[in-house]
Design a protein around this motif. Structure first.
Motif, PDB file in Angstrom:
ATOM      1  N   ALA A  49     -34.421   4.075 -23.771  1.00  0.00           N
ATOM      2  CA  ALA A  49     -33.487   3.323 -22.770  1.00  0.00           C
ATOM      3  C   ALA A  49     -32.239   4.076 -23.018  1.00  0.00           C
ATOM      4  CB  ALA A  49     -33.557   1.997 -23.207  1.00  0.00           C
ATOM      5  N   SER A  50     -31.838   4.371 -24.340  1.00  0.00           N
ATOM      6  CA  SER A  50     -30.590   5.317 -24.603  1.00  0.00           C
ATOM      7  C   SER A  50     -30.537   6.374 -23.928  1.00  0.00           C
ATOM      8  CB  SER A  50     -30.372   5.364 -25.980  1.00  0.00           C
ATOM      9  OG  SER A  50     -29.027   5.896 -26.587  1.00  0.00           O
ATOM     10  N   THR A  52     -33.718  -1.582 -19.305  1.00  0.00           N
ATOM     11  CA  THR A  52     -34.270  -3.119 -19.968  1.00  0.00           C
ATOM     12  C   THR A  52     -33.877  -4.172 -19.183  1.00  0.00           C
ATOM     13  OG1 THR A  52     -32.379  -3.351 -21.305  1.00  0.00           O
ATOM     14  CG2 THR A  52     -34.190  -2.120 -22.288  1.00  0.00           C
ATOM     15  N   SER A  53     -32.963  -4.029 -18.089  1.00  0.00           N
ATOM     16  CA  SER A  53     -32.593  -5.118 -17.239  1.00  0.00           C
ATOM     17  C   SER A  53     -33.689  -5.495 -16.276  1.00  0.00           C
ATOM     18  CB  SER A  53     -31.480  -4.615 -16.179  1.00  0.00           C
ATOM     19  OG  SER A  53     -31.917  -3.690 -15.300  1.00  0.00           O
ATOM     20  N   ALA A  55     -29.749   6.401 -20.189  1.00  0.00           N
ATOM     21  CA  ALA A  55     -28.401   5.342 -20.010  1.00  0.00           C
ATOM     22  C   ALA A  55     -27.794   5.717 -18.509  1.00  0.00           C
ATOM     23  CB  ALA A  55     -27.813   5.312 -21.261  1.00  0.00           C
ATOM     24  N   GLN A  98     -35.146   3.131 -11.578  1.00  0.00           N
ATOM     25  CA  GLN A  98     -33.823   3.111 -11.670  1.00  0.00           C
ATOM     26  C   GLN A  98     -33.279   2.020 -11.287  1.00  0.00           C
ATOM     27  OE1 GLN A  98     -31.505   6.919 -10.319  1.00  0.00           O
ATOM     28  NE2 GLN A  98     -33.590   7.778 -10.606  1.00  0.00           N
ATOM     29  N   TYR A 133     -41.220   0.883 -14.348  1.00  0.00           N
ATOM     30  CA  TYR A 133     -39.736   1.090 -14.605  1.00  0.00           C
ATOM     31  C   TYR A 133     -39.333   2.147 -13.548  1.00  0.00           C
ATOM     32  CZ  TYR A 133     -39.952  -0.984 -19.316  1.00  0.00           C
ATOM     33  OH  TYR A 133     -40.122  -1.823 -20.358  1.00  0.00           O
ATOM     34  N   ASP A 160     -36.023   1.722 -27.415  1.00  0.00           N
ATOM     35  CA  ASP A 160     -34.839   1.640 -27.778  1.00  0.00           C
ATOM     36  C   ASP A 160     -34.182   3.058 -27.628  1.00  0.00           C
ATOM     37  OD1 ASP A 160     -34.736  -0.816 -28.104  1.00  0.00           O
ATOM     38  OD2 ASP A 160     -34.270  -0.963 -30.253  1.00  0.00           O
ATOM     39  N   GLY A 192     -28.724   3.829 -15.538  1.00  0.00           N
ATOM     40  CA  GLY A 192     -28.733   2.452 -15.656  1.00  0.00           C
ATOM     41  C   GLY A 192     -29.324   1.623 -17.069  1.00  0.00           C
ATOM     42  N   ASP A 193     -29.276   0.643 -16.940  1.00  0.00           N
ATOM     43  CA  ASP A 193     -29.886  -0.266 -18.019  1.00  0.00           C
ATOM     44  C   ASP A 193     -31.452  -0.376 -17.635  1.00  0.00           C
ATOM     45  OD1 ASP A 193     -30.847  -1.972 -20.041  1.00  0.00           O
ATOM     46  OD2 ASP A 193     -29.515  -3.578 -19.514  1.00  0.00           O
TER      47      ASP A 193
END
Length: 456
Positions: free
Chosen positions: A130-131, A140-141, A134, A290, A288, A127, A137-138
């Motif tokens: 991911a923050s 975790t998407s 940010a 963008q 992972y 988390d 973008g997201d």
């Protein structure tokens, strides 16, 4: 019963879902992109040693071949655990892709400072990461988080050690230094030597989460730490008192233990149990990027990794591909009667559907498994009343509620497959039966909330 779809309708559904997940099914790079500056680095990948040591370079090599490049070779970098894949395009220009494998955490740091376009990780993004990312973008998407392979943490010993199985609780006690002699575990006496990956490693993060933190333990300070998976495995196979943890392809000359979690049966890290993610220490391997996929080479590599040819490379590299296969399951006494009937009359498929944390929505792997499953059912002529979905969940005070929730999870998968015209033989909810993980932590409860697929 759902309306039967024509073949063209199903193909349209498949293409639509694939586009929503990542974009067009095939991604060919334009020649303007291929015509890079001589020796230019067109893509930089940083992160997991588990991926970067072997699988990452092999996928890059395969992708470059598919794009029509030639004279492809893998060169060692200037720094240990770094490689450079060099190729020549049709215009005679040379280009390269860099792979640095210093641990999963370094991949997310590289995305943050712009020194990489793809992060390779052997654990999900945290988390906090991911923050921090940010602005990109997201992460975790479903567009950003790409599960490219499955793996299992193997607990390894010297080949002469007669021990065959441990629970995750015993593992935690061993690696915390609380159990320090093999005699305490029923093996011949001798001091236990601990071997572990380094703090930047996703392999260590996974072990820490599934074993140490889940049992309120921390790693003993005297454990020997390694950045390289291969070096750790080789060291364990040469030390009669050793125990270590490693990704599946790196067992090498060591011996793997069967592992139990909570009330589960001890399980060896076999391909079938890792494919279904039932093995207690199974894990996913990620790329992972963008969400906008600004780098066309990153887009091409991600799509190649998901393709049949890419998954074949996953398998050749020693990991578990995400292909759907049928498996015969032997009945055991602890299985409920309805489940034993399935083992006698049907076959289980090598795919489990799991859900986002705290949600009834399918997770990112499940969304990509939907078209894989539909493709299998089409090829095997299993679309019409040949499929059984079996839902499971974590323990509840009310047994009837646990059974209802497990059936509702199976119904969520049914809803998605019905859109493509699949009709079902049965939908079963078995509540908290046959757990594959302990229910005393969030991760274990999530693993137990699953839907199996069986076919007649």
């Amino acid at each position: 019963m759902s309306r039967a779809l024509s073949t063209s309708d199903r193909e349209t559904w498949l293409r639509t879902l694939s586009f929503l997940l990542l974009g067009s099914v095939c991604y060919a790079l334009p020649w303007s992109v291929l015509a890079a500056d001589n020796n230019a680095s067109v893509l930089r990948i940083q992160g997991s040693n588990t991926i970067g040591a072997r699988l990452g370079p092999a996928l890059v090599e395969g992708m470059l071949e598919e794009q029509g490049l030639s004279a492809i070779r893998i060169e060692a970098g200037m720094v240990e655990n770094e490689q450079r894949i060099v190729a020549t395009n049709a215009d005679g220009r040379r280009l390269s892709i860099e792979v640095a494998a210093h641990g999963s955490g370094t991949g997310f740091s590289a995305l943050a400072d712009g020194s990489a376009e793809l992060a390779a990780s052997s654990r999900p993004i945290k988390d906090s990461e991911a923050s921090n990312l940010a602005a990109l973008g997201d992460l975790t998407s479903r567009e950003a988080e790409q599960i490219i392979a499955l793996d299992g943490l193997a607990i390894i010993l010297h080949p002469s050690n007669p021990l065959t199985a441990l629970s995750t609780e015993q593992l935690a006690q061993v690696f915390a230094g609380e159990l320090s002699d093999w005699a305490q575990l029923g093996a011949p006496p001798g001091p236990i030597s601990l071997y572990a990956r380094d703090d930047k490693s996703g392999t260590f993060d996974t072990f820490k989460e599934l074993v140490l933190s889940a049992n309120a333990r921390t790693l003993a300070a005297h454990a020997k730490r390694y950045e390289s998976s291969e070096q750790l495995s080789d060291a364990v196979s040469q030390d009669r008192n050793a125990i270590g943890f490693i990704g599946l392809p790196y067992i090498r000359q060591a011996k793997a233990l069967a592992i139990a979690a909570g009330d589960s049966q001890p399980m060896l890290p076999t391909p079938a149990l890792i494919a279904t993610e039932d093995y207690p220490l199974s894990r996913r391997l990620f790329l992972y990027n963008q969400p906008a996929l600004a780098n066309p080479w990153a887009r091409a590599l991600v799509q190649f990794a998901h393709s049949p040819r890419g998954q074949a490379i996953v398998e050749r590299s020693g990991f578990i591909a995400q292909n759907v296969q049928a498996m015969q399951v032997a009945a055991t006494p602890e299985m409920p009667a309805r489940y034993q009937a399935l083992t006698r009359e049907a076959q289980r498929l090598s795919v489990n559907f799991r859900f986002q944390q705290g949600s009834a929505s399918l997770d990112n792997k499940a969304l990509r498994d939907l078209p894989r499953l539909l493709d299998y059912l089409q090829q095997q002529n299993k679309l019409e009343r040949k499929v059984v979905l079996v839902g499971f969940g974590d323990a509840k005070a009310d047994v009837a509620r646990a059974e209802l929730l497990s059936k509702l999870r199976a119904m969520a998968v049914r809803r998605e497959l019905s859109k493509a015209g699949v009709s079902f033989r049965d939908i079963i909810g078995l509540g908290d039966e046959l757990p594959v993980a302990a229910n005393n932590a969030d991760d274990g409860r999530i693993r137990n909330r699953r839907v199996e697929v069986w076919v007649y």
